[in-house]
Design a protein around this motif. Structure first.
Motif, PDB file in Angstrom:
ATOM      1  N   LEU A  88       0.918  -1.214   0.059  1.00  0.00           N
ATOM      2  CA  LEU A  88      -0.053   0.021   0.184  1.00  0.00           C
ATOM      3  C   LEU A  88       0.867   1.494   0.111  1.00  0.00           C
ATOM      4  N   GLY A  89       2.157   1.256  -0.406  1.00  0.00           N
ATOM      5  CA  GLY A  89       2.768   2.449  -0.525  1.00  0.00           C
ATOM      6  C   GLY A  89       3.075   2.993   0.697  1.00  0.00           C
ATOM      7  N   GLY A  90       3.330   2.324   1.975  1.00  0.00           N
ATOM      8  CA  GLY A  90       3.449   3.040   3.117  1.00  0.00           C
ATOM      9  C   GLY A  90       2.187   3.521   3.845  1.00  0.00           C
ATOM     10  N   PHE A  91       1.069   2.924   3.348  1.00  0.00           N
ATOM     11  CA  PHE A  91      -0.183   3.220   3.840  1.00  0.00           C
ATOM     12  C   PHE A  91      -0.751   2.196   4.665  1.00  0.00           C
ATOM     13  N   GLY A  92      -0.150   1.331   5.451  1.00  0.00           N
ATOM     14  CA  GLY A  92      -0.633   0.164   5.724  1.00  0.00           C
ATOM     15  C   GLY A  92      -1.398   0.201   7.121  1.00  0.00           C
ATOM     16  N   HIS A  93      -1.261   1.591   7.612  1.00  0.00           N
ATOM     17  CA  HIS A  93      -1.994   1.840   8.766  1.00  0.00           C
ATOM     18  C   HIS A  93      -2.842   3.224   8.330  1.00  0.00           C
ATOM     19  N   VAL A  94      -4.261   3.121   8.658  1.00  0.00           N
ATOM     20  CA  VAL A  94      -5.075   4.079   8.590  1.00  0.00           C
ATOM     21  C   VAL A  94      -5.573   4.919   9.924  1.00  0.00           C
ATOM     22  N   SER A  95      -5.809   6.100   9.543  1.00  0.00           N
ATOM     23  CA  SER A  95      -6.526   6.818  10.831  1.00  0.00           C
ATOM     24  C   SER A  95      -7.861   6.429  11.425  1.00  0.00           C
ATOM     25  N   ASP A  96      -8.296   6.762  12.171  1.00  0.00           N
ATOM     26  CA  ASP A  96      -9.810   6.595  12.730  1.00  0.00           C
ATOM     27  C   ASP A  96     -10.674   7.676  11.907  1.00  0.00           C
ATOM     28  N   CYS A  97     -10.249   8.609  11.277  1.00  0.00           N
ATOM     29  CA  CYS A  97     -11.120   9.300  10.533  1.00  0.00           C
ATOM     30  C   CYS A  97     -11.261   8.745   9.067  1.00  0.00           C
ATOM     31  N   ASP A  98     -10.031   8.196   8.636  1.00  0.00           N
ATOM     32  CA  ASP A  98     -10.375   7.454   7.543  1.00  0.00           C
ATOM     33  C   ASP A  98     -11.148   6.205   7.480  1.00  0.00           C
ATOM     34  N   ILE A  99     -10.961   5.690   8.656  1.00  0.00           N
ATOM     35  CA  ILE A  99     -11.953   4.424   8.790  1.00  0.00           C
ATOM     36  C   ILE A  99     -13.497   4.725   8.955  1.00  0.00           C
ATOM     37  N   SER A 100     -13.622   5.760   9.541  1.00  0.00           N
ATOM     38  CA  SER A 100     -15.129   6.247   9.744  1.00  0.00           C
ATOM     39  C   SER A 100     -15.644   6.749   8.425  1.00  0.00           C
ATOM     40  N   ASP A 101     -14.735   7.504   7.721  1.00  0.00           N
ATOM     41  CA  ASP A 101     -15.352   7.922   6.385  1.00  0.00           C
ATOM     42  C   ASP A 101     -15.525   6.797   5.280  1.00  0.00           C
ATOM     43  N   SER A 102     -14.628   5.892   5.517  1.00  0.00           N
ATOM     44  CA  SER A 102     -14.597   4.886   4.461  1.00  0.00           C
ATOM     45  C   SER A 102     -15.757   4.034   4.801  1.00  0.00           C
TER      46      SER A 102
END
Length: 120
Positions: A88-102
């Motif tokens: 994932l090009g260094g994006f193997g972790h995501v923020s709570d905001c990204d999770i919520s919006d997704s």
């Protein structure tokens, strides 16, 4: 939208979401993509192609195969870390905001697909 900052692994948060995306893609008839513009540019942003077939034709090597094209892809992935971060090009972790919006987006997609299936 207020979110508490935090990070989670992609697998931890989106493992089951992948099934939702796959189901949504499978449920969408090809006619949904009829108006999609298939033109694009090469990976360097230079040469323009009218459609994927034109790109694929130009990707042939001197021997008439795509061996060189695939070799480039293999070389790229050989240089990446064998992990979610690598893929994932260094994006193997995501923020709570990204999770919520997704999750909110996927829920809207799910509702729309169910509605389309019921109404067609």
């Amino acid at each position: 939208n207020q979110c508490i900052s935090g990070t989670h692994s992609v697998q931890e948060q989106f493992g089951s979401t992948a099934a939702v995306i796959a189901a949504a893609a499978a449920a969408a008839p090809l006619s949904h993509f009829a108006n999609m513009n298939p033109s694009g540019r090469d990976s360097n942003g230079k040469e323009a192609y009218a459609d994927p077939q034109q790109l694929w034709q130009s990707a042939k090597g001197q021997d008439g195969t795509h061996k060189e094209w695939y070799a480039g892809a293999v070389a790229y992935w050989d240089g990446q870390e064998a992990s979610y971060d690598g893929v994932l090009g260094g994006f193997g972790h995501v923020s709570d905001c990204d999770i919520s919006d997704s999750r909110a987006l996927l829920q809207r997609v799910r509702v729309r697909l169910v509605h389309q299936q019921l109404c067609s």
